[in-house]
Write a protein that holds these residues in place. Sequence first.
Motif, PDB file in Angstrom:
ATOM      1  N   PRO A  60      17.080  14.316   6.085  1.00 39.12           N
ATOM      2  CA  PRO A  60      15.707  14.799   6.256  1.00 39.12           C
ATOM      3  C   PRO A  60      15.540  16.274   5.907  1.00 39.12           C
ATOM      4  CG  PRO A  60      16.358  13.462   8.110  1.00 39.12           C
ATOM      5  CD  PRO A  60      17.580  13.616   7.267  1.00 39.12           C
ATOM      6  N   TYR A  61      16.587  17.089   6.070  1.00 35.11           N
ATOM      7  CA  TYR A  61      16.344  18.506   5.789  1.00 35.11           C
ATOM      8  C   TYR A  61      16.188  18.780   4.309  1.00 35.11           C
ATOM      9  CZ  TYR A  61      21.461  19.308   5.198  1.00 35.11           C
ATOM     10  OH  TYR A  61      22.767  19.278   4.809  1.00 35.11           O
TER      11      TYR A  61
ATOM     12  N   ALA B  80      12.580  17.854   3.929  1.00 34.19           N
ATOM     13  CA  ALA B  80      11.776  18.923   4.512  1.00 34.19           C
ATOM     14  C   ALA B  80      11.717  20.105   3.549  1.00 34.19           C
ATOM     15  CB  ALA B  80      12.368  19.358   5.846  1.00 34.19           C
TER      16      ALA B  80
ATOM     17  N   VAL C  14       9.178  19.559   0.952  1.00 30.09           N
ATOM     18  CA  VAL C  14       7.831  19.815   1.450  1.00 30.09           C
ATOM     19  C   VAL C  14       7.570  21.313   1.514  1.00 30.09           C
ATOM     20  CG1 VAL C  14       6.298  19.532   3.412  1.00 30.09           C
ATOM     21  CG2 VAL C  14       7.805  17.681   2.757  1.00 30.09           C
ATOM     22  N   GLN C  15       8.614  22.081   1.855  1.00 31.18           N
ATOM     23  CA  GLN C  15       8.451  23.529   1.922  1.00 31.18           C
ATOM     24  C   GLN C  15       8.295  24.144   0.537  1.00 31.18           C
ATOM     25  OE1 GLN C  15       9.749  25.473   5.366  1.00 31.18           O
ATOM     26  NE2 GLN C  15       8.268  23.867   5.645  1.00 31.18           N
ATOM     27  N   GLY C  16       8.572  23.369  -0.492  1.00 28.55           N
ATOM     28  CA  GLY C  16       8.368  23.884  -1.843  1.00 28.55           C
ATOM     29  C   GLY C  16       9.626  24.352  -2.547  1.00 28.55           C
TER      30      GLY C  16
ATOM     31  N   ARG D 220       3.664  10.574   4.241  1.00 34.28           N
ATOM     32  CA  ARG D 220       4.655  11.048   3.269  1.00 34.28           C
ATOM     33  C   ARG D 220       4.067  11.104   1.863  1.00 34.28           C
ATOM     34  NH1 ARG D 220      10.124  10.634   4.531  1.00 34.28           N
ATOM     35  NH2 ARG D 220      10.511   9.901   2.435  1.00 34.28           N
TER      36      ARG D 220
ATOM     37  N   VAL E 264       2.049  14.427   1.523  1.00 36.37           N
ATOM     38  CA  VAL E 264       2.836  15.635   1.253  1.00 36.37           C
ATOM     39  C   VAL E 264       3.743  15.477   0.036  1.00 36.37           C
ATOM     40  CG1 VAL E 264       2.788  16.560   3.579  1.00 36.37           C
ATOM     41  CG2 VAL E 264       4.621  15.007   2.926  1.00 36.37           C
TER      42      VAL E 264
ATOM     43  N   LEU F  97       6.177  13.231  -0.676  1.00 36.48           N
ATOM     44  CA  LEU F  97       7.563  12.761  -0.567  1.00 36.48           C
ATOM     45  C   LEU F  97       7.725  11.364  -1.148  1.00 36.48           C
ATOM     46  CD1 LEU F  97       8.717  14.010   2.926  1.00 36.48           C
ATOM     47  CD2 LEU F  97       9.581  14.688   0.706  1.00 36.48           C
TER      48      LEU F  97
ATOM     49  N   ARG G 168       3.865  21.885  -6.840  1.00 35.43           N
ATOM     50  CA  ARG G 168       4.572  22.918  -6.079  1.00 35.43           C
ATOM     51  C   ARG G 168       3.680  24.006  -5.478  1.00 35.43           C
ATOM     52  NH1 ARG G 168       9.722  23.759  -9.059  1.00 35.43           N
ATOM     53  NH2 ARG G 168      10.020  21.602  -8.451  1.00 35.43           N
TER      54      ARG G 168
ATOM     55  N   ARG H  65       2.242  23.002  -2.164  1.00 32.17           N
ATOM     56  CA  ARG H  65       3.146  22.843  -1.018  1.00 32.17           C
ATOM     57  C   ARG H  65       2.800  23.835   0.080  1.00 32.17           C
ATOM     58  NH1 ARG H  65       5.759  18.168  -1.732  1.00 32.17           N
ATOM     59  NH2 ARG H  65       7.009  18.087  -3.604  1.00 32.17           N
TER      60      ARG H  65
ATOM     61  N   GLN I 190       1.680  20.954   4.663  1.00 36.77           N
ATOM     62  CA  GLN I 190       2.994  20.993   5.288  1.00 36.77           C
ATOM     63  C   GLN I 190       3.195  19.777   6.179  1.00 36.77           C
ATOM     64  OE1 GLN I 190       5.812  23.128   5.242  1.00 36.77           O
ATOM     65  NE2 GLN I 190       4.840  23.552   3.294  1.00 36.77           N
ATOM     66  N   MET I 191       4.431  19.613   6.635  1.00 35.23           N
ATOM     67  CA  MET I 191       4.720  18.423   7.429  1.00 35.23           C
ATOM     68  C   MET I 191       5.615  18.797   8.604  1.00 35.23           C
ATOM     69  SD  MET I 191       5.816  14.781   6.019  1.00 35.23           S
ATOM     70  CE  MET I 191       6.184  13.411   7.076  1.00 35.23           C
TER      71      MET I 191
ATOM     72  N   PHE J   2       8.214  16.876  11.146  1.00 38.54           N
ATOM     73  CA  PHE J   2       8.906  15.589  11.175  1.00 38.54           C
ATOM     74  C   PHE J   2       9.150  15.135  12.602  1.00 38.54           C
ATOM     75  CE2 PHE J   2       9.741  17.315   7.073  1.00 38.54           C
ATOM     76  CZ  PHE J   2       9.817  16.228   6.242  1.00 38.54           C
TER      77      PHE J   2
ATOM     78  N   SER K 201      17.223  16.975  12.422  1.00 38.54           N
ATOM     79  CA  SER K 201      17.870  16.649  11.151  1.00 38.54           C
ATOM     80  C   SER K 201      17.043  17.121   9.965  1.00 38.54           C
ATOM     81  CB  SER K 201      18.171  15.160  11.056  1.00 38.54           C
ATOM     82  OG  SER K 201      17.031  14.416  11.341  1.00 38.54           O
ATOM     83  N   ALA K 202      15.845  17.624  10.248  1.00 43.22           N
ATOM     84  CA  ALA K 202      15.050  18.208   9.159  1.00 43.22           C
ATOM     85  C   ALA K 202      15.343  19.694   9.001  1.00 43.22           C
ATOM     86  CB  ALA K 202      13.561  17.976   9.405  1.00 43.22           C
ATOM     87  N   LEU K 203      16.358  20.180   9.721  1.00 41.77           N
ATOM     88  CA  LEU K 203      16.741  21.587   9.599  1.00 41.77           C
ATOM     89  C   LEU K 203      18.169  21.645   9.089  1.00 41.77           C
ATOM     90  CD1 LEU K 203      15.312  22.679  13.018  1.00 41.77           C
ATOM     91  CD2 LEU K 203      14.500  23.489  10.827  1.00 41.77           C
TER      92      LEU K 203
ATOM     93  N   ALA L  36       6.460  24.788   9.600  1.00 44.60           N
ATOM     94  CA  ALA L  36       5.273  24.374   8.867  1.00 44.60           C
ATOM     95  C   ALA L  36       4.232  25.493   8.854  1.00 44.60           C
ATOM     96  CB  ALA L  36       4.686  23.114   9.484  1.00 44.60           C
TER      97      ALA L  36
END
Lengths: 298, 322
Positions: free
Chosen positions: A185-186, A189, A192-194, B62, B65, B67, B91, B94, B98-99, B101, B106-108, B171
């Motif tokens: 997921p990161y 993510a 999404v952040q570009g 999704r 944004v 995905l 781009r 973006r 923003q999103m 999660f 796990s998105a970091l 975000a």
Amino acid sequence: MSFINKNTSAVSEAIFKEQRQLRKERLLASPGLIIGFVGFVIILILAVLVPFISKTDPNAMVVVDRLKPPDGEHILGTDEFGRDLFIRLMYGARVSLWVGGCVAVFSCICGVIIGIYASYFKLLDHILMRICDGLIAIPGILLAIALIAALGTSSWNVIVALTIVYTPSVARTVRASAMVVREQPYVEAAKVQGFGNARILWKLILPGVISPLTVQASFIFAQAIISEASLSFLGAGIPAPAASWGNMLQASKLVFSKAPWTMICPGAAVVLCVLSLNLLGDGLRDFMDPRTKGGAKK
Amino acid sequence: MGEHLLEVTNLKKTYPIYGNMGKLFAPKDHMCAVAGMSFYIDEGETYGLVGESGCGKSTTGRIIVGLNKADGGSILYGGKDLCRLSEREYRPLRRELQMVFQDTISALNPRQRIGAILEETLTIHGVKDAAKRREQVLATLERVGLSEEHYFRYPHELSGGQVQRLGIAGALIIQPKLIVCDEPVSALDVSIQAQILNMLMELKQELRISLLFISHDIGVVRFISDRVGVMYLGTLVEETETENLFANPKHPYTQALFAAAPDPYIRRKEFTALTGEQPVRTDKFAGCAFSSRCPYTTERCRREAPEFREIEKGHKTACHRV
């Protein structure tokens, strides 16, 4: 780490201290890493320092001393030309480590580039992986012999040949773990952040494959040492008078029933070197994962 | 219609279903995850999307944004159709879309400190000065209730609530216009849920951000949303203003959802749960999406899909009965 300014506050100091402490605990929790590291460093130091601590020429023959068993003068004995085995072993270590290290570094660089791009772009994946499949299909040592037959024997050609042999397996390892990281997921993510493709590849996916890569690199280092020894043993490696573990083993095969130390010493050197590299690699893998907790293995 | 911030029209997303031989042959059918969604979000508005798991609500988010790619329909945003933009054209947008999660941890990136993660985003969006980046990161952390201490932490060193705050900070930091929140609180304790929801409400009012709030928890959606869309099997079955929906649910699926939701003030012997499972919606699917589980199903429901139409001002539903 550019974001750590000079004026970090007391808060951040405390956090860094805590994080360092955690790292120390993790390090102490993996004895294999320490043993492997120490073993490897001892071999490395001996190999680097041997021309400075001993004036003995590793290739000078002293025929009266031939095939002497280990004693006070020659701690590991002498070979069939009366050359000191210990000194030759250390000069052999220079060759082995140089070849092994270069092969590990070069095949990792090529493997990472191939693997990462293959994991991210579908079309490239098909092309690059089919080439790798082709290379993997040929037995490694045969491929190396064929390449050396074409290129001629010299230590650089051994390095080039072994790099070609090991790059596909690095590329496969990197691609496999990069594909796992890519689905994290990161990474989504970050999109999404570009983040752009290049930034995702080198800043997010590369760090994610570093730990399997170091493990793989240490194994390739070890395997390259064995392969180099095999090539020298077969006469396709380092040209003859120069000391290398493979050359020494080959020379010993004529005399080992009379002088077994000529075989045991270079053999043991290969085993010890490969063992410490493998321990180092395994330990590094555990240590580098930020989520492994110290003492979790107990 | 130009006044909406984001307008989704007849959005479709299908996945191929392969036979026993895998991808060797052409897919034998298609599964419609999103089967013609239409809704809009105004500036500063929170649009709640509820529905059971697998109904396509996350897929919708999704796609917005970028995905996932849509297979049909359009998403109008700022005069551009997001479905028709290439990666490169997307781009610059973006920054505005923003999103957050569900599974933020796990998105970091686990290998970077929080400060570095947040600053990287700013770097991409053109904040060149390091001191300014740092200042902005610290300000954003403070805004979501974190402090300088967390700047130097790794993501796995934070608690669940803190991680979710951080996800929102990630975000917020580039000042977006719309945040898609995909189940942002469903993994949290109720007390922490409340904190996060309050924070989202405050931020939204303060910064005039629009939210697309995706959740399966109708209580949470009721609290935060201005308007709610109820989704079932890839389509909207009902949409209206929040209070109107709860006072006056028209569609049998909405009614069933409310009946099944736990309420701490009512002690029940049994929940009036829906029976059966959500069917798979393929290309050949005909009739009302809910017909297989609806208590009022008639012959007509199985044959003919009801139109999603306005029954009162601002209240749309898709059912033959109303």
